[in-house]
Motif scaffolding. Structure first.
Motif, PDB file in Angstrom:
ATOM      1  N   GLY A  45     -21.681   2.035 -54.641  1.00 22.77           N
ATOM      2  CA  GLY A  45     -20.614   2.865 -54.109  1.00 22.77           C
ATOM      3  C   GLY A  45     -20.794   3.115 -52.630  1.00 22.77           C
ATOM      4  O   GLY A  45     -21.531   2.412 -51.933  1.00 22.77           O
ATOM      5  N   PHE A  46     -20.145   4.147 -52.128  1.00 23.65           N
ATOM      6  CA  PHE A  46     -20.169   4.433 -50.691  1.00 23.65           C
ATOM      7  C   PHE A  46     -21.304   5.396 -50.355  1.00 23.65           C
ATOM      8  O   PHE A  46     -21.079   6.518 -49.893  1.00 23.65           O
ATOM      9  N   ARG A  47     -22.511   4.944 -50.589  1.00 24.41           N
ATOM     10  CA  ARG A  47     -23.688   5.773 -50.366  1.00 24.41           C
ATOM     11  C   ARG A  47     -24.320   5.467 -49.006  1.00 24.41           C
ATOM     12  O   ARG A  47     -23.664   5.004 -48.087  1.00 24.41           O
ATOM     13  N   PHE A  48     -25.623   5.714 -48.913  1.00 23.52           N
ATOM     14  CA  PHE A  48     -26.312   5.637 -47.630  1.00 23.52           C
ATOM     15  C   PHE A  48     -26.239   4.249 -47.006  1.00 23.52           C
ATOM     16  O   PHE A  48     -26.023   4.122 -45.795  1.00 23.52           O
ATOM     17  N   VAL A  49     -26.427   3.217 -47.798  1.00 22.28           N
ATOM     18  CA  VAL A  49     -26.418   1.862 -47.236  1.00 22.28           C
ATOM     19  C   VAL A  49     -25.042   1.523 -46.687  1.00 22.28           C
ATOM     20  O   VAL A  49     -24.914   0.944 -45.603  1.00 22.28           O
ATOM     21  N   TYR A  50     -23.992   1.897 -47.401  1.00 22.40           N
ATOM     22  CA  TYR A  50     -22.636   1.663 -46.895  1.00 22.40           C
ATOM     23  C   TYR A  50     -22.416   2.416 -45.585  1.00 22.40           C
ATOM     24  O   TYR A  50     -21.920   1.850 -44.597  1.00 22.40           O
ATOM     25  N   GLN A  51     -22.786   3.667 -45.561  1.00 19.00           N
ATOM     26  CA  GLN A  51     -22.562   4.498 -44.375  1.00 19.00           C
ATOM     27  C   GLN A  51     -23.346   3.997 -43.170  1.00 19.00           C
ATOM     28  O   GLN A  51     -22.866   4.055 -42.032  1.00 19.00           O
ATOM     29  N   THR A  52     -24.542   3.480 -43.410  1.00 23.82           N
ATOM     30  CA  THR A  52     -25.446   3.109 -42.322  1.00 23.82           C
ATOM     31  C   THR A  52     -25.254   1.666 -41.845  1.00 23.82           C
ATOM     32  O   THR A  52     -25.335   1.389 -40.644  1.00 23.82           O
TER      33      THR A  52
END
Length: 227
Positions: free
Chosen positions: A166-173
């Motif tokens: 989902g749109f967690r830390f890896v997506y955000q970073t």
């Protein structure tokens, strides 16, 4: 010796980006890529920095995953490559590659315990399985450990391998607002030609379309609504 690696695995292992992330579908070989990157990276640093004893970090979500998955993978690959090593389990939790350096193994279960040591490079497996806030704290703590000075002046690096959750830390970073040096390498399941012929079809029968985008294609999706 000859080593069979997929195109995304090779790209991840050989990239010059200091903070690459291999975001992969099921069966795409992300953990294997992390192990090869760790071994080859340690050897490369030792060769480039004569007289330097490199220490590398390897992080997994739990110590159970280190024992059950990471250590057997490292042992198998090192034996296959014919590289002499010693695995020292609890309390040291490290692999010494003779004449090269060592790899420390640490759990991400308790970020406050990621203290009291340093390494020159690191590899982080399944970072996105952590809650966003926990992953962010773990990432900051690993960055703080990644300070062993390399005598050739090259950059300290940290690689991440994970399934998108989902749109967690890896997506955000790495996807939403990446900084310089943060490279994302997408690895769909089909990039691995060594899987059983029926593997992808079996997953298609079991998962809804939005989860297939994540777990087959290695894409970031809303795992709840499918958007």
């Amino acid at each position: 010796m000859h080593v069979d690696l997929t195109k995304p695995q090779i790209q991840y292992i050989e990239t010059e980006a200091p903070f690459p992330a291999m975001v992969a579908g099921f069966g795409a070989g992300k953990t294997e890529a992390a192990v090869f990157r760790s071994i080859f990276g340690l050897i490369r640093t030792a060769n480039q920095c004569k007289g330097f004893y490199p220490i590398r970090g390897f992080y997994a979500p739990t110590f159970d995953l280190i024992r059950v998955i990471a250590w057997p993978r490292f042992e198998g690959i090192l034996e296959k490559l014919g590289i002499p090593f010693t695995l020292q389990k609890s309390p040291l939790n490290r692999i010494i590659i003779h004449g090269v350096g060592e790899i420390l193994f640490r759990s991400m279960e308790n970020p406050s315990r990621i203290i009291g040591y340093e390494h020159c490079d690191a590899d982080v497996d399944e970072l996105d399985t952590l809650k966003t806030q926990d992953a962010a704290e773990v990432w900051r703590m690993i960055l703080a450990r990644n300070r062993q000075y390399k005598s050739d002046g090259s950059k300290n690096t940290i690689g991440v391998t994970t399934t998108p959750e989902g749109f967690r830390f890896v997506y955000q970073t790495w996807k939403q607002n990446p900084k310089d040096g943060y490279e994302i390498i997408q690895a769909p399941t089909r990039s691995n030609p060594y899987l059983p012929d029926s593997y992808i079809d079996t997953l298609k029968e079991m998962y809804p379309s939005n989860l297939l985008e994540a777990y087959l294609e290695g894409q970031f999706v809303n795992l709840q609504s499918g958007t």
